[in-house]
Design a protein around this motif. Structure first.
Motif, PDB file in Angstrom:
ATOM      1  N   PRO A   1       0.233   9.215 -16.206  1.00 54.99           N
ATOM      2  CA  PRO A   1      -0.971   8.484 -15.798  1.00 54.99           C
ATOM      3  C   PRO A   1      -0.734   6.988 -15.595  1.00 54.99           C
ATOM      4  CG  PRO A   1      -1.236   9.404 -18.027  1.00 54.99           C
ATOM      5  CD  PRO A   1       0.089   9.851 -17.504  1.00 54.99           C
ATOM      6  N   GLU A   2       0.237   6.422 -16.318  1.00 55.33           N
ATOM      7  CA  GLU A   2       0.508   4.987 -16.159  1.00 55.33           C
ATOM      8  C   GLU A   2       1.043   4.696 -14.760  1.00 55.33           C
ATOM      9  OE1 GLU A   2       3.179   1.382 -18.043  1.00 55.33           O
ATOM     10  OE2 GLU A   2       2.860   3.187 -19.239  1.00 55.33           O
ATOM     11  N   HIS A   3       2.012   5.478 -14.291  1.00 51.84           N
ATOM     12  CA  HIS A   3       2.541   5.284 -12.937  1.00 51.84           C
ATOM     13  C   HIS A   3       1.453   5.539 -11.893  1.00 51.84           C
ATOM     14  CE1 HIS A   3       6.691   5.015 -14.355  1.00 51.84           C
ATOM     15  NE2 HIS A   3       6.982   4.593 -13.126  1.00 51.84           N
ATOM     16  N   LYS A   4       0.642   6.553 -12.142  1.00 48.57           N
ATOM     17  CA  LYS A   4      -0.434   6.865 -11.205  1.00 48.57           C
ATOM     18  C   LYS A   4      -1.400   5.691 -11.085  1.00 48.57           C
ATOM     19  CE  LYS A   4      -4.020  10.241 -10.267  1.00 48.57           C
ATOM     20  NZ  LYS A   4      -4.687  11.469 -10.673  1.00 48.57           N
ATOM     21  N   MET A   5      -1.821   5.111 -12.199  1.00 51.29           N
ATOM     22  CA  MET A   5      -2.762   3.995 -12.183  1.00 51.29           C
ATOM     23  C   MET A   5      -2.129   2.743 -11.561  1.00 51.29           C
ATOM     24  SD  MET A   5      -5.563   5.176 -13.173  1.00 51.29           S
ATOM     25  CE  MET A   5      -6.542   3.747 -13.447  1.00 51.29           C
TER      26      MET A   5
ATOM     27  N   ASN B   1       0.830  -1.203   0.000  1.00 51.26           N
ATOM     28  CA  ASN B   1       0.000   0.000   0.000  1.00 51.26           C
ATOM     29  C   ASN B   1       0.868   1.258   0.000  1.00 51.26           C
ATOM     30  OD1 ASN B   1      -2.220   1.710   0.191  1.00 51.26           O
ATOM     31  ND2 ASN B   1      -2.424   1.445   2.383  1.00 51.26           N
ATOM     32  N   VAL B   2       1.885   1.291   0.864  1.00 48.77           N
ATOM     33  CA  VAL B   2       2.772   2.456   0.942  1.00 48.77           C
ATOM     34  C   VAL B   2       3.543   2.628  -0.366  1.00 48.77           C
ATOM     35  CG1 VAL B   2       4.819   3.372   2.102  1.00 48.77           C
ATOM     36  CG2 VAL B   2       2.954   2.411   3.450  1.00 48.77           C
ATOM     37  N   THR B   3       4.010   1.525  -0.927  1.00 49.52           N
ATOM     38  CA  THR B   3       4.716   1.591  -2.207  1.00 49.52           C
ATOM     39  C   THR B   3       3.788   2.128  -3.293  1.00 49.52           C
ATOM     40  OG1 THR B   3       6.084  -0.290  -1.552  1.00 49.52           O
ATOM     41  CG2 THR B   3       6.023   0.249  -3.891  1.00 49.52           C
ATOM     42  N   GLY B   4       2.550   1.685  -3.285  1.00 46.25           N
ATOM     43  CA  GLY B   4       1.580   2.181  -4.254  1.00 46.25           C
ATOM     44  C   GLY B   4       1.311   3.668  -4.085  1.00 46.25           C
ATOM     45  N   GLN B   5       1.270   4.138  -2.842  1.00 50.69           N
ATOM     46  CA  GLN B   5       1.070   5.567  -2.607  1.00 50.69           C
ATOM     47  C   GLN B   5       2.244   6.370  -3.161  1.00 50.69           C
ATOM     48  OE1 GLN B   5       0.465   5.818   1.628  1.00 50.69           O
ATOM     49  NE2 GLN B   5      -1.681   5.188   1.497  1.00 50.69           N
ATOM     50  N   ALA B   6       3.449   5.851  -2.930  1.00 51.48           N
ATOM     51  CA  ALA B   6       4.636   6.531  -3.457  1.00 51.48           C
ATOM     52  C   ALA B   6       4.616   6.536  -4.983  1.00 51.48           C
ATOM     53  CB  ALA B   6       5.906   5.852  -2.941  1.00 51.48           C
ATOM     54  N   GLN B   7       4.245   5.401  -5.577  1.00 45.56           N
ATOM     55  CA  GLN B   7       4.209   5.319  -7.035  1.00 45.56           C
ATOM     56  C   GLN B   7       3.135   6.255  -7.600  1.00 45.56           C
ATOM     57  OE1 GLN B   7       3.739   1.349  -8.531  1.00 45.56           O
ATOM     58  NE2 GLN B   7       4.339   1.919 -10.600  1.00 45.56           N
ATOM     59  N   GLU B   8       1.997   6.324  -6.931  1.00 48.52           N
ATOM     60  CA  GLU B   8       0.941   7.239  -7.374  1.00 48.52           C
ATOM     61  C   GLU B   8       1.413   8.686  -7.253  1.00 48.52           C
ATOM     62  OE1 GLU B   8      -3.685   8.515  -6.434  1.00 48.52           O
ATOM     63  OE2 GLU B   8      -2.673   7.098  -5.106  1.00 48.52           O
ATOM     64  N   GLY B   9       2.098   9.003  -6.157  1.00 47.53           N
ATOM     65  CA  GLY B   9       2.639  10.354  -5.974  1.00 47.53           C
ATOM     66  C   GLY B   9       3.639  10.704  -7.056  1.00 47.53           C
ATOM     67  N   PHE B  10       4.502   9.742  -7.401  1.00 47.37           N
ATOM     68  CA  PHE B  10       5.459   9.978  -8.484  1.00 47.37           C
ATOM     69  C   PHE B  10       4.721  10.225  -9.795  1.00 47.37           C
ATOM     70  CE2 PHE B  10       7.918   8.325 -12.071  1.00 47.37           C
ATOM     71  CZ  PHE B  10       9.030   9.156 -12.005  1.00 47.37           C
ATOM     72  N   GLY B  11       3.679   9.427 -10.033  1.00 48.61           N
ATOM     73  CA  GLY B  11       2.892   9.612 -11.261  1.00 48.61           C
ATOM     74  C   GLY B  11       2.235  10.976 -11.309  1.00 48.61           C
TER      75      GLY B  11
END
Length: 101
Positions: free
Chosen positions: A28-32, A12-22
């Motif tokens: 949009p690909e990194h965000k999704m 979950n935390v990794t996904g939040q970081a990846q979404e933030g980077f996106g």
């Protein structure tokens, strides 16, 4: 905390970081992908919660069964004739209920 809860939280935390980077990179690909990782992480954490709950319920059931067995043994020791009569009556009723006619 069990392994699934920890891994789910990390995902979950990794996904939040990846979404933030996106969001920062306007990608949009990194965000999704980040959002998908968050959903997967939450699902894994929920699975870990369910495992913990099931394990605790199993332990409580084992403990209850153990105590119930001890109570039955005490009852038999204290009132053997009464216990024998009750068991005989239950057996007789079960025999009547299951007898083929």
């Amino acid at each position: 905390m069990n392994k699934d809860q920890v891994e789910g939280t990390l995902e979950n935390v990794t996904g939040q970081a990846q979404e933030g980077f996106g969001n920062m990179a306007d990608d949009p690909e990194h965000k999704m992908r980040g959002m998908a990782r968050q959903v997967a992480g939450r699902a894994q954490h929920a699975y870990g919660d369910a495992r913990d709950y099931a394990q605790q319920a199993g332990e409580r059931a084992r403990e209850y069964a153990s105590h119930a067995g001890e109570r039955v043994v005490r009852q038999v020791e204290q009132q053997p004739v009464t216990t024998l009569l009750i068991v005989g009556a239950v057996g007789y009723v079960l025999g009547l209920l299951t007898a083929r006619r």
